[in-house]
Scaffold this motif. Sequence first.
Motif, short mmCIF file in Angstrom:
data_model
loop_
_atom_site.label_atom_id
_atom_site.label_comp_id
_atom_site.label_asym_id
_atom_site.label_seq_id
_atom_site.Cartn_x
_atom_site.Cartn_y
_atom_site.Cartn_z
N ASN A 1 99.76 -36.61 -72.69
CA ASN A 1 100.36 -35.31 -72.98
C ASN A 1 99.56 -34.17 -72.36
O ASN A 1 100.13 -33.20 -71.86
N ASP A 2 98.25 -34.28 -72.37
CA ASP A 2 97.39 -33.23 -71.84
C ASP A 2 96.80 -33.70 -70.52
O ASP A 2 95.82 -34.45 -70.48
N ARG A 3 97.43 -33.32 -69.42
CA ARG A 3 96.98 -33.77 -68.10
C ARG A 3 95.60 -33.22 -67.75
O ARG A 3 94.79 -33.91 -67.13
N ALA A 4 95.32 -32.00 -68.14
CA ALA A 4 94.03 -31.40 -67.83
C ALA A 4 92.90 -32.17 -68.52
O ALA A 4 91.87 -32.48 -67.92
N ALA A 5 93.12 -32.52 -69.79
CA ALA A 5 92.11 -33.28 -70.52
C ALA A 5 91.93 -34.67 -69.92
O ALA A 5 90.81 -35.20 -69.85
N ALA A 6 93.04 -35.26 -69.47
CA ALA A 6 92.95 -36.59 -68.86
C ALA A 6 92.15 -36.54 -67.56
O ALA A 6 91.36 -37.44 -67.27
N LYS A 7 92.35 -35.49 -66.76
CA LYS A 7 91.60 -35.35 -65.52
C LYS A 7 90.10 -35.18 -65.79
O LYS A 7 89.27 -35.76 -65.10
N VAL A 8 89.79 -34.38 -66.80
CA VAL A 8 88.38 -34.17 -67.13
C VAL A 8 87.74 -35.47 -67.59
O VAL A 8 86.62 -35.82 -67.20
N ALA A 9 88.47 -36.22 -68.42
CA ALA A 9 87.94 -37.50 -68.91
C ALA A 9 87.73 -38.49 -67.77
O ALA A 9 86.72 -39.19 -67.71
N ALA A 10 88.70 -38.54 -66.83
CA ALA A 10 88.57 -39.45 -65.69
C ALA A 10 87.41 -39.05 -64.79
O ALA A 10 86.67 -39.91 -64.30
N ARG A 11 87.24 -37.74 -64.58
CA ARG A 11 86.12 -37.27 -63.76
C ARG A 11 84.78 -37.59 -64.41
O ARG A 11 83.84 -38.03 -63.74
N ASP A 12 84.69 -37.41 -65.71
CA ASP A 12 83.44 -37.74 -66.41
C ASP A 12 83.14 -39.23 -66.35
O ASP A 12 81.98 -39.64 -66.20
N ALA A 13 84.21 -40.04 -66.44
CA ALA A 13 84.01 -41.49 -66.37
C ALA A 13 83.52 -41.90 -64.98
O ALA A 13 82.63 -42.76 -64.85
N ARG A 14 84.07 -41.28 -63.93
CA ARG A 14 83.62 -41.58 -62.57
C ARG A 14 82.16 -41.16 -62.36
O ARG A 14 81.38 -41.88 -61.74
N ARG A 15 81.81 -40.00 -62.88
CA ARG A 15 80.43 -39.53 -62.74
C ARG A 15 79.46 -40.46 -63.46
O ARG A 15 78.38 -40.76 -62.95
N GLU A 16 79.85 -40.91 -64.64
CA GLU A 16 78.98 -41.82 -65.39
C GLU A 16 78.82 -43.15 -64.67
O GLU A 16 77.72 -43.71 -64.60
N GLU A 17 79.92 -43.64 -64.09
CA GLU A 17 79.85 -44.90 -63.34
C GLU A 17 78.96 -44.75 -62.10
O GLU A 17 78.16 -45.63 -61.78
N GLN A 18 79.11 -43.63 -61.38
CA GLN A 18 78.27 -43.40 -60.21
C GLN A 18 76.80 -43.24 -60.60
O GLN A 18 75.91 -43.70 -59.89
N SER A 19 76.55 -42.60 -61.75
CA SER A 19 75.17 -42.45 -62.21
C SER A 19 74.56 -43.80 -62.54
O SER A 19 73.40 -44.09 -62.18
N ARG A 20 75.32 -44.67 -63.19
CA ARG A 20 74.82 -46.01 -63.49
C ARG A 20 74.56 -46.80 -62.22
O ARG A 20 73.58 -47.55 -62.12
N MET A 21 75.44 -46.63 -61.22
CA MET A 21 75.27 -47.34 -59.96
C MET A 21 74.02 -46.88 -59.23
O MET A 21 73.27 -47.69 -58.66
N ARG A 22 73.76 -45.55 -59.24
CA ARG A 22 72.55 -45.03 -58.59
C ARG A 22 71.29 -45.56 -59.27
O ARG A 22 70.31 -45.92 -58.60
N ARG A 23 71.32 -45.60 -60.60
CA ARG A 23 70.16 -46.15 -61.31
C ARG A 23 69.97 -47.63 -60.99
O ARG A 23 68.84 -48.11 -60.86
N ALA A 24 71.09 -48.35 -60.87
CA ALA A 24 70.99 -49.78 -60.56
C ALA A 24 70.43 -50.00 -59.15
O ALA A 24 69.68 -50.96 -58.92
N PHE B 1 75.35 -53.28 -62.83
CA PHE B 1 75.93 -52.04 -62.32
C PHE B 1 75.79 -51.89 -60.81
O PHE B 1 76.08 -50.82 -60.28
N LEU B 2 75.35 -52.92 -60.11
CA LEU B 2 75.24 -52.84 -58.65
C LEU B 2 76.63 -52.82 -58.02
O LEU B 2 77.60 -53.34 -58.59
N PRO B 3 76.75 -52.25 -56.82
CA PRO B 3 78.03 -52.36 -56.10
C PRO B 3 78.38 -53.81 -55.83
O PRO B 3 77.50 -54.69 -55.79
N ALA B 4 79.66 -54.09 -55.61
CA ALA B 4 80.11 -55.47 -55.40
C ALA B 4 79.43 -56.11 -54.20
O ALA B 4 79.16 -57.31 -54.20
#
Length: 200
Positions: free
Chosen positions: A53-76, A84-87
Amino acid sequence: MFGRKKVNPTDQQVAPAPAESVDRSRDPQSAKGTPTPSRRAQEEARKRPLVPNDRAAAKVAARDARREEQSRMRRALDTGEERFLPARDKGPQKRYARDYVDARFSLGEYVMFVALAIVVLTVVIPPTSDSQILIFGLFWVMVAGVAVDAWFMSRKLKRKLIAKFGAVNPGVIWYGTMRSLQFRRLRLPKPMVKRGEYPH
């Protein structure tokens, strides 16, 4: 005709239908006095909207999830954490190949410095035929040395992988060879072993 009283059909009383028996042993909600939801209500409750229903909130949540995944990958990439390493870096054989390459000295580590030095020499030294032949001769000697060193390394790495794992997964030898051509401090994931600490 014989004195029988006529009965009006509208005056007939309809006997109440017997109450539907409920098996309370199978329906704990009914046993508690709560009405059992209908099948349609249950299906509606299970449905989820395909479009939030709230597209703006969905975009923010997806962006935060991508940032968290990239942060975990950098730490790995810094710590070598497998999950958390790349494939392209996952798997025990690739981990073994990384450790083996990082434990040895490879000529390929310094090929970019040699190439940079040759570029500088071509600018500093006067462009005579003899100097050009000498400079490019040194370059091709370095290239040949790197190729031979990488070939010997790949052969030995293959033998070690077969001895440890029984077989070599596709792409692992190439993965190790390409890593040997990178400067040690610039390799990702970062080296987890010191020089001479070969994996067993």
